[in-house]
Design a protein around this motif. Structure first.
Motif, PDB file in Angstrom:
ATOM      1  N   LEU A  62       0.861  -1.242  -0.024  1.00  0.00           N
ATOM      2  CA  LEU A  62      -0.118  -0.080   0.070  1.00  0.00           C
ATOM      3  C   LEU A  62       1.040   1.319   0.130  1.00  0.00           C
ATOM      4  CD1 LEU A  62      -2.810  -1.014   2.660  1.00  0.00           C
ATOM      5  CD2 LEU A  62      -3.259  -0.669   0.007  1.00  0.00           C
ATOM      6  N   ALA A  63       2.056   1.150   0.677  1.00  0.00           N
ATOM      7  CA  ALA A  63       3.013   2.029   0.640  1.00  0.00           C
ATOM      8  C   ALA A  63       3.897   2.333  -0.686  1.00  0.00           C
ATOM      9  CB  ALA A  63       3.898   2.096   1.553  1.00  0.00           C
ATOM     10  N   GLY A  64       3.522   1.392  -1.877  1.00  0.00           N
ATOM     11  CA  GLY A  64       4.154   1.671  -3.091  1.00  0.00           C
ATOM     12  C   GLY A  64       5.136   0.494  -3.536  1.00  0.00           C
ATOM     13  N   ALA A  65       5.487  -0.404  -2.562  1.00  0.00           N
ATOM     14  CA  ALA A  65       6.216  -1.638  -2.804  1.00  0.00           C
ATOM     15  C   ALA A  65       6.136  -2.550  -4.073  1.00  0.00           C
ATOM     16  CB  ALA A  65       6.819  -2.298  -1.592  1.00  0.00           C
ATOM     17  N   PRO A  66       6.752  -3.112  -4.580  1.00  0.00           N
ATOM     18  CA  PRO A  66       6.357  -4.196  -5.770  1.00  0.00           C
ATOM     19  C   PRO A  66       5.790  -5.349  -5.161  1.00  0.00           C
ATOM     20  CG  PRO A  66       8.675  -4.018  -5.736  1.00  0.00           C
ATOM     21  CD  PRO A  66       8.026  -2.850  -4.655  1.00  0.00           C
ATOM     22  N   ARG A  67       5.207  -6.091  -6.063  1.00  0.00           N
ATOM     23  CA  ARG A  67       4.761  -7.593  -5.497  1.00  0.00           C
ATOM     24  C   ARG A  67       6.139  -8.253  -5.192  1.00  0.00           C
ATOM     25  NH1 ARG A  67       0.093 -10.116  -7.015  1.00  0.00           N
ATOM     26  NH2 ARG A  67      -0.262  -8.413  -8.624  1.00  0.00           N
ATOM     27  N   TYR A  68       6.025  -9.204  -4.204  1.00  0.00           N
ATOM     28  CA  TYR A  68       7.254  -9.916  -3.857  1.00  0.00           C
ATOM     29  C   TYR A  68       7.696 -10.649  -4.940  1.00  0.00           C
ATOM     30  CZ  TYR A  68       3.729 -13.381  -2.237  1.00  0.00           C
ATOM     31  OH  TYR A  68       2.661 -14.056  -2.114  1.00  0.00           O
ATOM     32  N   ASN A  69       9.059 -11.258  -5.003  1.00  0.00           N
ATOM     33  CA  ASN A  69       9.500 -12.249  -5.755  1.00  0.00           C
ATOM     34  C   ASN A  69       9.356 -13.497  -5.122  1.00  0.00           C
ATOM     35  OD1 ASN A  69      10.793 -14.050  -7.377  1.00  0.00           O
ATOM     36  ND2 ASN A  69      12.915 -13.138  -7.137  1.00  0.00           N
ATOM     37  N   ALA A  70       8.095 -14.454  -5.588  1.00  0.00           N
ATOM     38  CA  ALA A  70       7.958 -15.527  -4.840  1.00  0.00           C
ATOM     39  C   ALA A  70       9.117 -16.552  -4.801  1.00  0.00           C
ATOM     40  CB  ALA A  70       6.591 -16.123  -5.304  1.00  0.00           C
ATOM     41  N   GLY A  71       9.971 -16.491  -5.790  1.00  0.00           N
ATOM     42  CA  GLY A  71      10.962 -17.423  -5.962  1.00  0.00           C
ATOM     43  C   GLY A  71      10.388 -18.781  -6.055  1.00  0.00           C
ATOM     44  N   ASN A  72      11.274 -19.813  -5.599  1.00  0.00           N
ATOM     45  CA  ASN A  72      10.782 -21.186  -5.746  1.00  0.00           C
ATOM     46  C   ASN A  72      11.083 -22.043  -4.618  1.00  0.00           C
ATOM     47  OD1 ASN A  72       9.876 -23.571  -7.412  1.00  0.00           O
ATOM     48  ND2 ASN A  72      12.065 -24.070  -8.279  1.00  0.00           N
ATOM     49  N   PRO A  73      10.388 -21.900  -3.760  1.00  0.00           N
ATOM     50  CA  PRO A  73      10.911 -22.563  -2.250  1.00  0.00           C
ATOM     51  C   PRO A  73      10.525 -24.047  -2.481  1.00  0.00           C
ATOM     52  CG  PRO A  73       9.053 -20.936  -1.896  1.00  0.00           C
ATOM     53  CD  PRO A  73       9.160 -21.101  -3.440  1.00  0.00           C
ATOM     54  N   ASP A  74      11.496 -24.838  -1.563  1.00  0.00           N
ATOM     55  CA  ASP A  74      11.415 -26.137  -1.423  1.00  0.00           C
ATOM     56  C   ASP A  74      10.139 -26.646  -1.028  1.00  0.00           C
ATOM     57  OD1 ASP A  74      14.057 -26.652  -2.629  1.00  0.00           O
ATOM     58  OD2 ASP A  74      14.846 -26.288  -0.522  1.00  0.00           O
ATOM     59  N   PRO A  75       9.502 -27.679  -1.562  1.00  0.00           N
ATOM     60  CA  PRO A  75       8.370 -28.323  -1.042  1.00  0.00           C
ATOM     61  C   PRO A  75       8.404 -28.366   0.455  1.00  0.00           C
ATOM     62  CG  PRO A  75       8.808 -29.437  -2.859  1.00  0.00           C
ATOM     63  CD  PRO A  75      10.206 -28.871  -2.616  1.00  0.00           C
ATOM     64  N   GLY A  76       7.338 -27.931   1.060  1.00  0.00           N
ATOM     65  CA  GLY A  76       7.153 -27.983   2.584  1.00  0.00           C
ATOM     66  C   GLY A  76       6.615 -29.615   3.139  1.00  0.00           C
ATOM     67  N   LEU A  77       6.228 -29.673   4.328  1.00  0.00           N
ATOM     68  CA  LEU A  77       5.618 -30.781   4.996  1.00  0.00           C
ATOM     69  C   LEU A  77       4.104 -30.528   5.105  1.00  0.00           C
ATOM     70  CD1 LEU A  77       8.171 -31.377   7.665  1.00  0.00           C
ATOM     71  CD2 LEU A  77       8.250 -32.485   5.663  1.00  0.00           C
ATOM     72  N   ASN A  78       3.247 -31.889   4.793  1.00  0.00           N
ATOM     73  CA  ASN A  78       1.940 -31.773   4.926  1.00  0.00           C
ATOM     74  C   ASN A  78       1.839 -31.932   6.600  1.00  0.00           C
ATOM     75  OD1 ASN A  78       2.191 -34.503   5.620  1.00  0.00           O
ATOM     76  ND2 ASN A  78       1.729 -35.143   3.712  1.00  0.00           N
ATOM     77  N   ASP A  79       0.453 -31.826   7.076  1.00  0.00           N
ATOM     78  CA  ASP A  79       0.254 -31.723   8.362  1.00  0.00           C
ATOM     79  C   ASP A  79       0.681 -33.079   9.098  1.00  0.00           C
ATOM     80  OD1 ASP A  79      -1.532 -30.800  10.605  1.00  0.00           O
ATOM     81  OD2 ASP A  79      -2.454 -32.581  10.571  1.00  0.00           O
ATOM     82  N   ALA A  80       0.449 -34.332   8.516  1.00  0.00           N
ATOM     83  CA  ALA A  80       1.058 -35.448   9.066  1.00  0.00           C
ATOM     84  C   ALA A  80       2.330 -35.507   9.329  1.00  0.00           C
ATOM     85  CB  ALA A  80       0.533 -36.626   8.420  1.00  0.00           C
ATOM     86  N   GLN A  81       3.231 -35.026   8.102  1.00  0.00           N
ATOM     87  CA  GLN A  81       4.919 -34.991   8.188  1.00  0.00           C
ATOM     88  C   GLN A  81       5.193 -34.022   9.269  1.00  0.00           C
ATOM     89  OE1 GLN A  81       5.101 -34.122   4.011  1.00  0.00           O
ATOM     90  NE2 GLN A  81       6.204 -36.096   3.548  1.00  0.00           N
TER      91      GLN A  81
END
Length: 398
Positions: A326-345
């Motif tokens: 809202l202050a004027g910054a651009p959309r973040y660079n989402a990158g390519n994160p490593d897959p995370g864990l599901n709930d059970a994991q």
């Protein structure tokens, strides 16, 4: 959910044996038991604190136990979304557009708020959007019933009983209608979702009509939010969050909340801003919500105010990032994160970490502060990049 409600939901409070009787002058029943006797004790305490018996009667006469409130309180959802998933969901083009429009529409009030309390418009506007969609979704629970229900319930009476008495004060001031005022299930009211005690202490009349009405008045809500954030320790003129790029040879073990360097020190290590200039003299933590391959942010001292408002790392980081947009910054660079864990994991990981002696709290599948710290320490011991982001690879290594 705001800081106040989150605090209510996270208190580790036992069902205090013997707490139902009080040694106060009113000898009031503190919680549980006959509901009407409980309300009589609340009235007695309110009058002893200087409030009128008439206001107490008007507030409490029709109060009822709301079973839906108890159901919500006992079945609260847990926060398991990732930063990218949550921020993409809540920071929509609609909210960006309407946030800009509201900052323009209420420009005079925002300028007054920043002048008096030091809090800039984007910060308040982001909370306003995330809490109630600029007032469109404020909750439909009767506020007095919600507070009376939670105060009567013996899980956290020390939190909610004072809020019920504060509601009586609001009725006396003409700022709450006990039959018609509605809000969140935890008793929060208005466009920025605040509990009665906070409204009493920090409520500001932004539209000059002699009342503080956070449900109907955007100026009241804006100025009150500014006063509250100011009270939490906001540092005027300073940034709160800044997206940065990071070199791949960084020592990842130095990242995370609670580990700070000055902006100049981070810059010397190759950390560069994507927007604006790094504040060289301010301490800052390098946040990696989804590890070294995802978005990266420098969190300055004002970021801590977001954690006072709401203690969820994902919510606060999203709210702070939204304010930068809202202050004027651009959309973040989402990158390519490593897959995370599901709930059970995640629960499996927490169990393993707990067996190894780490304090991860409840085995709940939530990547909270304790789990992040344990993950980072284990990653470092295993010779893995210690960015505190748990992956299937880490789980397999353990």
């Amino acid at each position: 959910m705001t800081r106040r409600a989150l605090l209510a939901s996270s208190f580790a409070v036992a069902l205090l044996a013997g707490f139902q009787l009080s040694s106060s002058p009113a000898a009031a029943q503190q919680c549980g038991g006959d509901f009407r006797q409980f309300l009589a004790g609340v009235k007695q305490e309110a009058v002893a604190k200087g409030l009128s018996a008439n206001a107490a009667d008007r507030t409490l006469a029709g109060a009822q136990i709301d079973r839906k409130v108890l159901s919500r309180d006992r079945a609260q959802g847990v926060f398991k979304m990732t930063f990218l998933d949550f921020s993409k969901r809540v920071i929509s083009s609609y909210r960006m557009k309407n946030g800009a429009a509201n900052m323009k529409k209420h420009g005079d009030v925002f300028r007054r708020t920043e002048r008096e309390h030091g809090v800039p418009a984007p910060v308040i506007t982001a909370f306003w959007a995330l809490e109630t969609d600029f007032g469109a979704v404020q909750g439909d629970f009767n506020t007095v019933n919600a507070l009376a229900t939670l105060a009567h319930d013996c899980r956290r009476p020390e939190l909610f009983r004072p809020q019920l008495i504060a509601a009586i004060e609001m009725v006396q001031n003409g700022d709450l209608d006990p039959q018609r005022t509605t809000g969140a299930w935890a008793g929060e009211i208005g466009m920025v979702q605040m509990l009665p005690e906070d409204i009493i202490k920090f409520g500001r009349d932004g539209d000059g009509n002699g009342h503080v009405r956070l449900k109907q008045s955007a100026p009241d809500a804006i100025l009150t939010a500014g006063a509250f954030i100011d009270h939490l320790g906001w540092r005027p003129g300073e940034p709160w969050l800044q997206e940065v790029t990071v070199p791949q040879n960084l020592n990842w073990a130095e990242t995370g909340l609670g580990k700070t360097k000055t902006g100049a020190q981070w810059a010397a290590l190759g950390v560069q801003p994507r927007w604006g200039d790094i504040s060289s003299n301010l301490p800052a933590s390098l946040l990696l919500p989804q590890g070294r391959k995802g978005p990266a942010f420098l969190a300055y001292p004002n970021y801590n105010i977001y954690l006072e408002w709401n203690q969820s790392f994902i919510y606060t980081t999203s709210a702070a990032y939204f304010a930068t947009r809202l202050a004027g910054a651009p959309r973040y660079n989402a990158g390519n994160p490593d897959p995370g864990l599901n709930d059970a994991q995640m629960k499996q990981l927490q169990t393993r970490l707990s067996d190894m002696g780490y304090n991860v709290g409840k085995i709940d599948g939530i990547l909270g502060a304790g789990t992040r710290a344990a993950v980072q320490d284990v990653q470092q011991k295993l010779g893995m990049p210690a960015d505190a982001w748990p992956t299937p690879e880490l789980l397999n290594r353990l």
